[in-house]
Design an enzyme around this catalytic site. Structure first.
Site, short mmCIF file in Angstrom:
data_model
loop_
_atom_site.label_atom_id
_atom_site.label_comp_id
_atom_site.label_asym_id
_atom_site.label_seq_id
_atom_site.Cartn_x
_atom_site.Cartn_y
_atom_site.Cartn_z
CB SER A 78 -0.96 0.10 1.29
OG SER A 78 -1.38 1.28 1.55
CE1 TYR A 123 -3.98 -1.80 5.68
CE2 TYR A 123 -2.92 0.32 5.05
CZ TYR A 123 -3.62 -0.99 4.46
OH TYR A 123 -3.60 -1.35 3.30
CD GLU A 183 -2.37 5.20 4.55
OE1 GLU A 183 -2.08 5.29 5.75
OE2 GLU A 183 -2.90 6.22 4.09
P1 NAP Z 1 -11.29 -4.83 1.78
O1 NAP Z 1 -12.48 -4.57 0.93
O2 NAP Z 1 -11.24 -4.43 3.10
O3 NAP Z 1 -11.15 -6.60 1.90
C1 NAP Z 1 -10.39 -7.04 2.72
C2 NAP Z 1 -10.42 -8.46 2.63
O4 NAP Z 1 -9.59 -9.32 3.56
C3 NAP Z 1 -12.05 -9.20 2.93
O5 NAP Z 1 -12.28 -10.12 2.00
C4 NAP Z 1 -11.97 -9.72 4.28
O6 NAP Z 1 -12.89 -10.83 4.48
C5 NAP Z 1 -10.35 -10.24 4.28
N1 NAP Z 1 -9.66 -10.81 5.57
C6 NAP Z 1 -9.75 -9.81 6.72
N2 NAP Z 1 -9.30 -10.58 7.67
C7 NAP Z 1 -8.97 -11.58 7.18
C8 NAP Z 1 -8.39 -12.94 7.76
N3 NAP Z 1 -7.91 -12.97 9.00
N4 NAP Z 1 -8.32 -14.19 6.96
C9 NAP Z 1 -8.93 -14.34 5.72
N5 NAP Z 1 -9.34 -13.18 5.21
C10 NAP Z 1 -9.50 -11.85 5.96
O7 NAP Z 1 -9.84 -4.60 1.07
P2 NAP Z 1 -9.60 -4.19 -0.59
O8 NAP Z 1 -9.91 -2.51 -0.64
O9 NAP Z 1 -10.44 -5.00 -1.36
O10 NAP Z 1 -8.12 -3.99 -0.39
C11 NAP Z 1 -7.54 -5.39 -0.86
C12 NAP Z 1 -6.00 -5.58 -0.35
O11 NAP Z 1 -5.49 -4.49 -0.85
C13 NAP Z 1 -6.00 -5.12 1.21
O12 NAP Z 1 -4.81 -5.91 1.53
C14 NAP Z 1 -5.70 -3.73 1.35
O13 NAP Z 1 -4.76 -3.55 2.69
C15 NAP Z 1 -4.68 -3.52 0.23
N6 NAP Z 1 -4.48 -2.24 -0.42
C16 NAP Z 1 -6.14 -1.61 -0.84
C17 NAP Z 1 -5.93 -0.33 -1.46
C18 NAP Z 1 -7.22 0.16 -1.61
O14 NAP Z 1 -7.18 1.56 -1.99
N7 NAP Z 1 -8.29 -0.43 -1.90
C19 NAP Z 1 -4.76 0.32 -1.72
C20 NAP Z 1 -3.48 -0.44 -1.27
C21 NAP Z 1 -3.49 -1.78 -0.74
P3 NAP Z 1 -14.23 -10.36 5.11
O15 NAP Z 1 -15.12 -10.15 3.97
O16 NAP Z 1 -14.76 -11.75 6.03
O17 NAP Z 1 -13.99 -9.33 6.15
O1 G4F Z 2 -10.70 6.85 2.58
P1 G4F Z 2 -9.51 6.64 3.54
O2 G4F Z 2 -9.88 5.96 4.73
O3 G4F Z 2 -8.24 5.71 2.90
P2 G4F Z 2 -6.71 5.85 3.39
O4 G4F Z 2 -6.54 5.76 4.82
O5 G4F Z 2 -6.09 6.63 2.56
O6 G4F Z 2 -6.51 4.02 3.07
C1 G4F Z 2 -7.03 3.29 2.08
O7 G4F Z 2 -6.01 3.47 1.02
C2 G4F Z 2 -4.80 2.90 1.22
C3 G4F Z 2 -3.77 3.07 0.09
O8 G4F Z 2 -3.01 4.26 0.45
C4 G4F Z 2 -4.76 1.50 1.38
F1 G4F Z 2 -3.99 0.94 1.88
C5 G4F Z 2 -5.78 1.33 2.76
O9 G4F Z 2 -6.21 -0.11 2.91
C6 G4F Z 2 -7.27 1.91 2.40
O10 G4F Z 2 -7.99 1.30 1.50
O11 G4F Z 2 -8.97 8.03 3.81
C7 G4F Z 2 -8.65 8.85 2.97
C8 G4F Z 2 -8.26 10.23 3.65
C9 G4F Z 2 -7.63 10.23 4.98
O12 G4F Z 2 -6.51 11.21 4.88
C10 G4F Z 2 -8.46 10.68 5.77
O13 G4F Z 2 -7.87 11.39 7.09
O14 G4F Z 2 -9.58 10.76 3.97
C11 G4F Z 2 -9.48 11.52 5.19
N1 G4F Z 2 -10.77 11.59 5.63
C12 G4F Z 2 -11.32 12.82 6.12
N2 G4F Z 2 -12.68 12.43 6.41
C13 G4F Z 2 -11.63 10.71 6.06
C14 G4F Z 2 -12.78 11.09 6.47
N3 G4F Z 2 -11.36 9.33 5.65
C15 G4F Z 2 -12.56 8.20 6.14
N4 G4F Z 2 -12.37 7.06 6.13
N5 G4F Z 2 -13.62 9.02 6.73
C16 G4F Z 2 -13.66 10.20 6.90
O15 G4F Z 2 -14.90 10.62 7.41
#
Ligand code: NAP
Ligand code: G4F
Length: 328
Positions: free
Chosen positions: A123, A147, A125
């Site tokens: 990520s 995280y 992050e």
């Molecule tokens: P998400 O919607 O939160 O999905 C997370 C998945 O992980 C869900 O299927 C969840 O299952 C499963 N999980 C959680 N704990 C587990 C465990 N102990 N054993 C097995 N499965 C488990 O996340 P996403 O947005 O699709 O992201 C996918 C991956 O990419 C994550 O690793 C996230 O950290 C990473 N990532 C995401 C972004 C982004 O912007 N979306 C960016 C960079 C990296 P349940 O449905 O049962 O909760």
């Molecule tokens: O949407 P966010 O919660 O995403 P964040 O923290 O960037 O993390 C997501 O992206 C990562 C990749 O860079 C992934 F690895 C991670 O698993 C996840 O998918 O927040 C984005 C921004 C933050 O700066 C937060 O402070 O939005 C700001 N924000 C402002 N108000 C808020 C809010 N975020 C959330 N969730 N809720 C609010 O009310």
């Protein structure tokens, strides 16, 4: 027919990756953790085309037996505790799943079949308090949340198993990617859902935290293609994937409310309780390596993404109203 095992198949990315791999002719095996009720909302339309198996990143034995039984060619490790604020309230669980879970899967691969190709969902992050703008593969990490710290561990253990044991293990450093399937707690979806409810008279305000934070937001459907491309390379290498554009949460609100003819300043309430103990202020990718080596490009612009998400939430709420589930 190659076989792919996806952990986190019930999540946003898991659902798009499954669709993509099925189109490529894969047999898809999805690992889900045991729950008292099923959580298949995002993959409901795919259930008759895939195999669902139980397993958990906490449990080494379950990973070993899944690899032995289903013999995947590729493993996509998408499972994680992925919500940044929860990582402060549940830091040890976040470390167990998001960090150590990666080691457990790599260990299982090493013992069962070291030829399996492994993708780790890393990520942006990890860049946290960014030491370089824009961020690329060589930018040092400075995580700002439990995280982010856990993802840094997951990244380095992937690199380490590649270098120590010769595994084809890659870390995809993906910037934020969103869609109508994004969890409701993440800011883009919270805004698109809030706009839809306000427009339809179901709510009259939207409480948010820091409006000045900036992110590089793309469309999740584009990013799963990059995951697959990384595993099709000749040599295992890590890649940054993002759009190369950054926007603030304020701009997100302006666009999303503007799309339905509203002014966000009339509805958004800043709530200090939603601020984070340590913020990531600015993320912006330099995706030039992915562009040059994977031929990867995003296909959805930020305004298109925001409109797609608001329209989807409007339709969802309208359907609920029409079905009598809700009265205004
Ligand atoms: P998400 O919607 O939160 O999905 C997370 C998945 O992980 C869900 O299927 C969840 O299952 C499963 N999980 C959680 N704990 C587990 C465990 N102990 N054993 C097995 N499965 C488990 O996340 P996403 O947005 O699709 O992201 C996918 C991956 O990419 C994550 O690793 C996230 O950290 C990473 N990532 C995401 C972004 C982004 O912007 N979306 C960016 C960079 C990296 P349940 O449905 O049962 O909760
Ligand atoms: O949407 P966010 O919660 O995403 P964040 O923290 O960037 O993390 C997501 O992206 C990562 C990749 O860079 C992934 F690895 C991670 O698993 C996840 O998918 O927040 C984005 C921004 C933050 O700066 C937060 O402070 O939005 C700001 N924000 C402002 N108000 C808020 C809010 N975020 C959330 N969730 N809720 C609010 O009310």
């Amino acid at each position: 027919m190659p076989t792919a095992l996806i952990t986190g198949i019930t999540g946003q990315d898991g659902s798009y990756l499954t669709e993509f791999l099925l189109q490529q002719g894969y047999r898809v095996v999805g690992m889900v953790r045991r729950a008292s009720t099923h959580n298949y909302e995002r993959i409901q339309h795919l259930l008759d085309k895939i195999t669902i198996v139980q397993g958990d990143l906490h449990d080494q034995g379950s990973l070993l037996s899944l690899l032995e039984e289903y013999k995947p060619d590729e493993v996509y490790n998408l499972a994680a505790q992925s919500f940044v604020p929860t990582s402060w309230s549940q830091p040890a669980l976040t470390g167990e799943v998001t960090a150590l879970g990666v080691t457990r899967m790599l260990e299982a691969i090493r013992y069962v079949n070291p030829k399996i190709r492994f993708y780790q969902a890393s990520s942006s992050e990890m860049f946290g308090k960014a030491l370089e703008v824009p961020q690329r593969e060589t930018t040092p990490f400075y995580p700002r949340s439990p995280y982010g710290v856990a993802k840094v561990y997951g990244h380095w253990i992937t690199v380490n198993y590649r270098e120590s044991f010769g595994l084809f293990a890659v870390s995809g450093i993906l910037f934020n990617h969103e869609s109508p399937r994004r969890g409701l707690e993440f800011v883009t979806r919270k805004v698109s859902d809030g706009v839809a409810r306000i427009k339809l008279g179901l709510a009259n305000e939207l409480r948010l935290g820091n409006l000045e934070a900036r992110r590089d937001w793309g469309f999740a459907g584009d990013y799963v293609r990059a995951m697959w491309l990384m595993l099709q390379q000749e040599r295992p290498e890590d890649f940054v994937v993002g759009t190369g554009e950054t926007h603030s949460v304020r701009e997100l609100c302006e666009l999303a409310f503007g799309h339905v003819g509203l002014d966000y300043r009339d509805y958004v309430v800043q709530d200090e309780r939603l601020y984070r103990p340590a913020e990531v202020d600015l993320l912006i990718a330099d995706p030039s390596k992915a562009r040059a080596r994977l031929g990867w490009e995003p296909t959805v612009s930020f305004p298109e993404l925001v409109r797609m998400m608001v329209d989807a939430d409007l339709e969802r709420w309208k359907a609920k109203i029409a079905s009598g589930q809700l009265v205004r």
